[in-house]
Enzyme design. Structure first.
Site, mmCIF file in Angstrom:
data_model
loop_
_atom_site.group_PDB
_atom_site.id
_atom_site.type_symbol
_atom_site.label_atom_id
_atom_site.label_comp_id
_atom_site.label_asym_id
_atom_site.label_seq_id
_atom_site.Cartn_x
_atom_site.Cartn_y
_atom_site.Cartn_z
ATOM 1 N N ALA A 276 0.862 -1.182 0.000
ATOM 2 C CA ALA A 276 0.000 0.000 0.000
ATOM 3 C C ALA A 276 0.893 1.226 0.000
ATOM 4 O O ALA A 276 2.095 1.142 0.271
ATOM 5 C CB ALA A 276 -0.924 -0.004 1.220
ATOM 6 N N HIS A 311 -1.658 1.370 9.251
ATOM 7 C CA HIS A 311 -0.292 1.821 8.945
ATOM 8 C C HIS A 311 -0.327 3.014 7.993
ATOM 9 O O HIS A 311 0.348 4.025 8.233
ATOM 10 C CB HIS A 311 0.474 0.645 8.324
ATOM 11 C CG HIS A 311 1.877 0.949 7.905
ATOM 12 N ND1 HIS A 311 2.972 0.537 8.612
ATOM 13 C CD2 HIS A 311 2.368 1.616 6.817
ATOM 14 C CE1 HIS A 311 4.075 0.935 8.000
ATOM 15 N NE2 HIS A 311 3.729 1.591 6.898
ATOM 16 N N GLU A 312 -1.112 2.908 6.940
ATOM 17 C CA GLU A 312 -1.146 3.979 5.940
ATOM 18 C C GLU A 312 -1.836 5.233 6.460
ATOM 19 O O GLU A 312 -1.433 6.348 6.128
ATOM 20 C CB GLU A 312 -1.822 3.489 4.658
ATOM 21 C CG GLU A 312 -1.198 2.259 4.027
ATOM 22 C CD GLU A 312 0.292 2.392 3.759
ATOM 23 O OE1 GLU A 312 0.757 3.525 3.498
ATOM 24 O OE2 GLU A 312 0.999 1.381 3.816
#
Length: 869
Positions: A276, A311-312
């Site tokens: 990602a 996380h992103e």
């Protein structure tokens, strides 16, 4: 960015490499970007205006450009427009724009018209295909914005961006900002979408996606949140939207800074090299890591989707809002996002026990950091190849583990205040490592700078040797620290080892809180306020160091571990002891005794750690003559646990029960080579093909793999027949796709290799499949021979961005010095600059494996003779 495979090495900087940095005479402040992609012909037209600040008078402006054909170029300053001459430096991916008259200090603007390629290498502005049509999408990190538009393509050159796209009627587009308008033309059959101006950000965060995307909409704290996909995947977007909404709210509260990028789109892309990418306001994903079927998604898929989204989204603060000054501090982006990602998950789903995932992240980090060829967290890089290689387990997992070490020592609330202060101080700006630890030390009043600096600037993982003696009502402890040497034959002296400031935190029976000692000298003494014969020296498993006990102490701790240690501590104990075996500090019998003592542990992560180590032991430690005895011991020790759980279980069974069932199925069926279990898995696999609901989702992948391990051509054909039917169900597709690597018949291995380079496999998956076959003992030699014979084809197909480095790294699975010499010679003749560090570490892994086999095979034989009866 969430990488799938981490590269692993150190590269020296040359004079030519340093020349790739842009001169600091000109700074961009704002871009106006217009794009007209031609999907049919895989090209695009571009126009841009870059507002710049000329810091000192100059007649030449240098920026980055790659695979760009310049048309008209002018520079305007003080109302005077000049035509610029363009000089290309293709090697260094630069273009110098030279004008006749000197540009004075102050504001100016650059106007460029150009054309570019929608490439097939999954980088820059590239072509993606799905459902019989084409898409145009972007992946700019680390140094590929220059393939989409001429730019100051370095993270410190932050600017604002206005983006518009002229696209075909019937298509839509997504970019970083919210869509402001959609008007017909100006060319026939096309319409133009204009997007809102972005906040100040780095060029690698620009995103554009063109095609027939559709979206599921929601919101979080009045922020519009969407999850977008190709039309066939829309039913699978619900879980991702739920996760994203929860996580945005969590980060708003945790940081005290509300999300700054207006809206948040999260988009599944059919062809995507990384896991990602955190583009500001427009996060892009590989489809398998974003979409989850609400009826059949496994626990692993749900956790993976939620974790990578987290996380992103964390990057929107750590990386997008505050960005590292240069790529040598990429850990400020990736390590912080990795560290933060589990926090919203723990609040949302406490039953997921993400603290155990964090201990496993530490094990991922030390698997690289135990090598001599590891690198410091902060590593000097200059070239694009060097930059791409520092997106590795050191930047991600090691940094996260170091942050947890400090957080545990300082205290979560106080550490949070320090981190939040750092974010506020450097918002919409750039920072370096000392900026972080200086600010957190100031806010917390704790020696964060003294702890963090050596962890960031030194390579390797420390090992702390513990010698504890009970003296009356106290426990006297002698501590000794040195750099861990991960290979038994490595020679090193403790006195030459670097020193760390290590917060060593003890847990003792009956104590209500941990007791920490900051170990800053080579040898140091401390004491505990109670008598404890076997204190555990890494409370909650949150410290980034190995704990070394004597063999007798390990066995003593093991006897009571299930009652006295938390699950995270049992995982840490298993991991540390496995590394003591790998390094030759202990005989393997100590680990096997520990594994046997924890065979009935009900925590899935504990079983998984044991399963991985025992699989390695069977393949790369146990001598061929001892293999039947080892397999019999595995069946005898772990088979009853699998029998108690039963197969396939019930759909209503809790996730942790299903996860443990899956691990034991693989452990007994593959590592234990239990023919009856393989047959049972084969029967379940056939039922699953006919009815996917007949096997619980969390168990399905393991069933297919174990069945394939004992399977034949008939079963292989059944698996292959499923793939075309599952294009709209990523999780189910990859269950069958990944299981192809488990078939052992040489003819089937060859079929899988040919399939990997066929048009039926996306290029994003080719290296995963081939690398996975190199990773399996039964297909390793055949797959490597295939790679050598088809090297030119693979290089042309995959390019050198990620695919070839991924295959190069997989050769570390070999375990003989003879094979190492062969592999080294091949890559000497076929160099891969983008994988130089990766290869050095792969070669060291081969050496390590051979050394472990030499040291531990006799010990394993002795243990089996005395124990496995």
């Amino acid at each position: 960015m969430r990488k799938l495979v981490f590269s692993l090495a150190i590269l020296a900087c040359s004079t030519a490499a340093i020349a790739q940095r842009l001169p600091a005479t000109v700074m961009p402040t704002h871009y106006v970007l217009w794009f007209a992609p031609d999907l049919q012909n895989a090209t695009f037209r571009g126009r841009e205006t870059i507002d710049i600040d000329v810091r000192s008078p100059t007649s030449a402006v240098t920026l980055n450009a790659a695979e760009i054909q310049f048309s008209d170029v002018t520079i305007t300053s003080n109302g005077r427009m000049q035509t610029a001459r363009v000089t290309l430096d293709e090697k260094n991916e630069m273009a110098t724009l030279t004008v006749p008259r000197v540009l004075p200090k102050g504001p100016a603007s650059i106007q460029i018209t150009y054309t570019g390629l929608l490439n097939d290498k999954l980088r820059g502005f590239y072509l993606s295909k799905a459902n019989g049509r084409r898409y145009a999408v972007t992946q700019m990190e680390a140094t590929d914005a220059r393939r989409a538009f001429p730019s100051f393509d370095e993270p410190a050159y932050k600017a604002t961006f206005d983006v518009s796209l002229m696209i075909d009627n019937g298509d839509t587009a997504i970019s970083n900002g919210a869509q402001l308008s959609d008007t017909p033309g100006p060319e026939q059959g096309r319409h133009t979408l204009v997007f809102a101006r972005t906040p100040k950000m780095s060029s690698y965060l620009v995103a554009m996606l063109v095609g027939n995307f559709v979206c599921r909409s929601g919101s979080a704290d009045d922020i519009a949140v969407r999850v977008c996909s190709t039309p066939d995947k829309l039913p699978l977007t619900g879980f991702a939207l739920e996760a994203a909404q929860q996580e945005v709210k969590f980060y708003n509260e945790w940081t005290g800074i509300k999300y700054q990028f207006g809206k948040l789109d999260i988009i599944g892309v059919p062809d995507f090299a990384a896991g990602a990418m955190e583009n500001a306001g427009a996060i892009t994903f590989r489809e398998e890591y974003l979409f989850a079927d609400p009826q059949s998604a496994s626990l692993g898929t749900r956790k993976t989707v939620a974790s990578i989204i987290s996380h992103e989204i964390a990057h929107q603060w750590f990386g997008d809002l505050v960005t590292m000054k240069w790529w040598d501090d990429i850990w400020l982006n990736e390590g912080f996002a990795t560290w933060m990602a589990n926090k919203p998950l723990a609040a949302w789903h406490p039953e997921w026990q993400v603290d155990l995932d964090e201990v496993e992240e530490t094990q991922v980090a030390v698997s690289t950091d135990a090598l001599r060829t590891t690198r410091p967290i902060r590593t000097n890089v200059e070239t694009p190849d060097q930059i791409n290689e520092v997106f590795d387990g050191i930047a991600y997992q090691k940094t996260a583990s170091v942050l947890r070490t400090i957080e545990n020592y300082v205290g979560p609330d106080l550490f949070r205040k320090g981190v939040a202060s750092y974010l506020r101080k450097y918002s919409f700006a750039n920072a370096a490592g000392p900026d972080f630890w200086t600010e957190v030390a100031r806010v917390t009043g704790k020696p964060v700078d003294r702890i963090m600096k050596p962890y960031i600037e030194q390579s390797g993982v420390p090992v702390v040797k513990i010698d504890a003696k009970c003296q009356g009502n106290t426990t006297d402890i002698s501590l000794h620290q040195e750099r861990f040497a991960g290979i038994a034959s490595a020679t090193s002296t403790a006195s030459a080892s670097p020193l760390w400031a290590i917060p060593v935190c003890f847990k003792t029976a009956g104590a209500s809180a941990q007791q920490c000692e900051l170990l800053e000298r080579r040898d140091q003494k401390t004491s505990l306020s109670s008598c404890s014969a076997n204190p555990f020296a890494n409370a909650n498993g949150r410290g980034y160091y190995f704990s070394e006990y004597s063999s007798d102490e390990v066995r003593a701790i093991a006897r009571t571990a299930r009652g006295s240690l938390a699950a995270s501590e049992r995982l840490s104990l298993l991991g540390d002891e496995w590394w003591m075996v790998r390094a030759g500090r202990h005989d393997i019998g100590v680990y096997l005794d520990l594994a046997s003592a924890l065979a009935a542990d009900e925590v899935p992560s504990v079983a998984e750690q044991i399963g991985r180590s025992l699989a390695y032991t069977r393949e790369d430690v146990v001598q061929p003559g001892d293999t039947p005895r080892f397999e019999e011991w595995v069946r005898r020790r772990f088979g009853p646990e699998l029998t108690t759980l039963g197969l396939p279980g019930n759909q209503s069974d809790p996730d942790d029960r299903q996860s443990r069932r899956a691990t034991l199925l693989s452990l007994v069926g593959v590592t234990g080579n239990a023919a009856d279990v393989q047959r049972q898995a084969g029967e379940l696999a056939l039922k699953y093909i006919d009815d996917p609901m007949s096997v619980p989702g969390t168990l399905a992948s393991t069933v297919l793999n174990v069945a394939a391990y004992g399977g034949d051509a008939m079963l292989y054909d059944r698996y292959m027949a499923q793939l075309p039917k599952l294009s709209d169900k990523p999780e189910e597709y990859y269950r069958f796709f990944n299981a192809l690597r488990s078939f052992r018949d040489p003819a089937l291995v060859q079929r899988t290799l040919q399939f990997a380079i066929s048009p039926d496999v996306r290029t994003q998956d080719t290296s995963t499949l081939i690398g996975g076959l190199i990773g399996q003992p039964w297909s390793r030699d055949t797959a490597w021979a295939f790679v050598k014979a088809n090297w030119d084809t693979l290089t042309k197909l995959l390019g050198v961005f990620q695919g070839i480095p991924r295959i190069a790294g997989s050769v570390g699975a070999f375990c003989s010095r003879e094979k190492k010499a062969e592999v080294e010679q091949f890559f000497k003749e076929h160099p891969v600059p983008a994988a130089e560090r990766t290869l050095r570490q792969a070669f060291e892994r081969i050496d390590n494996c051979a050394a472990v086999k030499e040291r531990q095979a006799p010990a394993a034989s002795m243990w089996l003779a005395s124990t496995a009866r």
